[in-house]
Design an enzyme around this catalytic site. Structure first.
Site, PDB file in Angstrom:
ATOM      1  N   HIS A 272       0.841  -1.208   0.000  1.00  0.00           N
ATOM      2  CA  HIS A 272       0.000   0.000   0.000  1.00  0.00           C
ATOM      3  C   HIS A 272       0.869   1.249   0.000  1.00  0.00           C
ATOM      4  O   HIS A 272       1.294   1.728   1.043  1.00  0.00           O
ATOM      5  CB  HIS A 272      -0.904  -0.025   1.245  1.00  0.00           C
ATOM      6  CG  HIS A 272      -1.955   1.048   1.278  1.00  0.00           C
ATOM      7  ND1 HIS A 272      -3.299   0.759   1.329  1.00  0.00           N
ATOM      8  CD2 HIS A 272      -1.870   2.395   1.274  1.00  0.00           C
ATOM      9  CE1 HIS A 272      -3.993   1.901   1.351  1.00  0.00           C
ATOM     10  NE2 HIS A 272      -3.130   2.911   1.331  1.00  0.00           N
TER      11      HIS A 272
ATOM     12  N   HIS B  53       0.983   4.940  -2.475  1.00  0.00           N
ATOM     13  CA  HIS B  53       0.562   5.729  -3.639  1.00  0.00           C
ATOM     14  C   HIS B  53       1.806   6.291  -4.310  1.00  0.00           C
ATOM     15  O   HIS B  53       2.549   7.041  -3.685  1.00  0.00           O
ATOM     16  CB  HIS B  53      -0.357   6.867  -3.192  1.00  0.00           C
ATOM     17  CG  HIS B  53      -1.599   6.384  -2.502  1.00  0.00           C
ATOM     18  ND1 HIS B  53      -2.792   6.198  -3.153  1.00  0.00           N
ATOM     19  CD2 HIS B  53      -1.831   6.013  -1.215  1.00  0.00           C
ATOM     20  CE1 HIS B  53      -3.708   5.742  -2.303  1.00  0.00           C
ATOM     21  NE2 HIS B  53      -3.136   5.626  -1.109  1.00  0.00           N
TER      22      HIS B  53
ATOM     23  N   HIS C 106      -9.788   1.044   0.027  1.00  0.00           N
ATOM     24  CA  HIS C 106      -9.577   1.813   1.247  1.00  0.00           C
ATOM     25  C   HIS C 106     -10.865   1.785   2.070  1.00  0.00           C
ATOM     26  O   HIS C 106     -11.946   2.052   1.549  1.00  0.00           O
ATOM     27  CB  HIS C 106      -9.260   3.283   0.920  1.00  0.00           C
ATOM     28  CG  HIS C 106      -7.884   3.532   0.414  1.00  0.00           C
ATOM     29  ND1 HIS C 106      -7.353   2.871  -0.667  1.00  0.00           N
ATOM     30  CD2 HIS C 106      -6.921   4.400   0.837  1.00  0.00           C
ATOM     31  CE1 HIS C 106      -6.118   3.314  -0.881  1.00  0.00           C
ATOM     32  NE2 HIS C 106      -5.831   4.244   0.010  1.00  0.00           N
TER      33      HIS C 106
ATOM     34  N   GLU D 253     -10.442   3.834   7.710  1.00  0.00           N
ATOM     35  CA  GLU D 253      -9.404   4.824   8.049  1.00  0.00           C
ATOM     36  C   GLU D 253     -10.138   6.023   8.645  1.00  0.00           C
ATOM     37  O   GLU D 253     -10.142   6.224   9.849  1.00  0.00           O
ATOM     38  CB  GLU D 253      -8.604   5.205   6.801  1.00  0.00           C
ATOM     39  CG  GLU D 253      -7.546   6.259   7.050  1.00  0.00           C
ATOM     40  CD  GLU D 253      -6.927   6.803   5.762  1.00  0.00           C
ATOM     41  OE1 GLU D 253      -5.870   7.453   5.856  1.00  0.00           O
ATOM     42  OE2 GLU D 253      -7.498   6.604   4.668  1.00  0.00           O
TER      43      GLU D 253
ATOM     44  N   ASP E  78       2.184   4.184   2.734  1.00  0.00           N
ATOM     45  CA  ASP E  78       1.094   5.030   2.232  1.00  0.00           C
ATOM     46  C   ASP E  78       1.587   6.175   1.349  1.00  0.00           C
ATOM     47  O   ASP E  78       1.568   6.065   0.125  1.00  0.00           O
ATOM     48  CB  ASP E  78       0.253   5.542   3.399  1.00  0.00           C
ATOM     49  CG  ASP E  78      -1.169   5.912   2.999  1.00  0.00           C
ATOM     50  OD1 ASP E  78      -1.559   5.620   1.858  1.00  0.00           O
ATOM     51  OD2 ASP E  78      -1.899   6.478   3.838  1.00  0.00           O
TER      52      ASP E  78
END
Length: 335
Positions: free
Chosen positions: A13, A15, A192, A195, A273
């Site tokens: 995970h 980006h 996702h 969160e 992340d």
């Protein structure tokens, strides 16, 4: 003594636009005439204070990547950095919507990133794959457009499809068709949830999107029945502790539920992340969590094993990665 450097790591995970180091962003900003002075300070750190300003900094920094060669450089830089910390595998989340905003076709975007991943692999032996994402607050039609483009332009390194963006926007039911298209095409799926949204968002992602992996998912801890279900259904959580603390989901790492979830038997992985935004790296995630909760070398190895077993890659690649992991285990036992 922290044995973290000897632990082979794997990430599911991250980006890729959010992994851009500020020195690379400044270099490309100079080349393309983009002003990034408002989002990178004099010390070379990203400037943001809340989720809204984080998204602004993210979009401005992402706008310096204009051509396939820029994306190749970004992917190569990130995978080399990961390999230097002992990572043997990484999956990057790629955003066709960001590429479109930069004026690039999906195919050119993917080919640029793939070239960078391959260069890093040649130099460091790290394996990489890509997960294309739809942005949920752009709506279901946008997400379906993205998945159709991904399926119509297959690439051997694009092996997954996911859902990102504001999880408080749009119920997962709205995206079930997009996820059926992805699954029918043989893509691994993740979303996702859990969160900024609570346990309900995790349940909805599982029920309407049929995913076996959840991005974040940590707020499942607020629902005991859900935790038991995650264990029963062997759902893998892509946990990003540094990100959760930086964005205020938890006030301090010692209050983060990653350790409790693991003790309950939930399959967890560690991930960075958007690493430079949150002052972290994959290596720091392993170190900080191990130090805070007293995880052993074996505990960290088990986390990497979970990530490899849950990875969106072919069986032969998984087997090779597991051989590398077992070899590191034997070497540690001999030392």
């Amino acid at each position: 003594m922290n044995q973290n450097v000897n632990v082979p790591k794997a990430e599911l995970h991250c980006h890729i636009e959010g992994a851009a180091p500020t020195n690379l962003v400044k270099r490309l900003a100079g080349r393309h005439g983009v002003d990034v002075s408002e989002v990178i300070d004099s010390k070379g750190k990203y400037v943001w204070s809340d989720f809204t300003s984080f998204l602004k900094a993210y979009d401005v920094a992402s706008s310096v990547f204009k051509v396939p060669a820029d994306y190749a450089l970004l992917a190569e830089t990130y995978f080399r950095m990961m390999a230097a910390e002992g990572a043997i595998y990484g999956e990057i989340t790629i955003s066709p919507d960001h590429a479109q905003a930069a004026g690039l076709s999906y195919r050119s975007y993917v080919e640029g990133l793939a070239a960078g991943i391959e260069r890093a692999k040649t130099e460091t032996a790290i394996e990489g794959r890509m997960i294309a994402i739809g942005i949920r607050h752009f709506g279901s039609a946008s997400v379906e457009r993205v998945v159709k483009e991904v399926v119509a332009n297959p690439h051997p390194l694009v092996t997954g499809f996911g859902l990102a963006g504001d999880e408080r926007s749009g119920h997962p039911a709205n995206f079930s068709r997009a996820f059926r298209i992805a699954a029918d095409a043989g893509l691994g799926t993740t979303a996702h949830a859990g969160e900024f949204g609570g346990p309900d968002s995790v349940i909805a992602a599982m029920e309407f999107l049929r995913v076996k992996r959840i991005g974040h998912g940590v707020r499942a801890i607020e629902d005991r029945d859900l935790v038991a279900r995650l264990v029963d259904e062997e759902i893998v959580l892509e946990v990003c502790p540094g990100s959760n603390v930086a964005l205020g989901v938890y006030s301090h790492l010692r209050f983060h539920p990653v350790n409790i979830l693991r003790k309950e038997g939930v399959k967890i992985t560690l991930n960075s992340d958007d690493p430079p935004y949150f002052g972290t790296t994959l290596g720091k995630e392993y170190t900080s969590v191990a130090d805070t909760f007293g995880w052993s070398f074996e505990d960290q190895m088990a986390v990497t094993r979970t990530a490899i077993e849950a990875a969106f890659c072919d069986t032969a690649t998984k087997k090779r990665l597991l051989v590398r992991l077992d070899s590191a285990n034997r070497q540690d036992g001999d030392s």
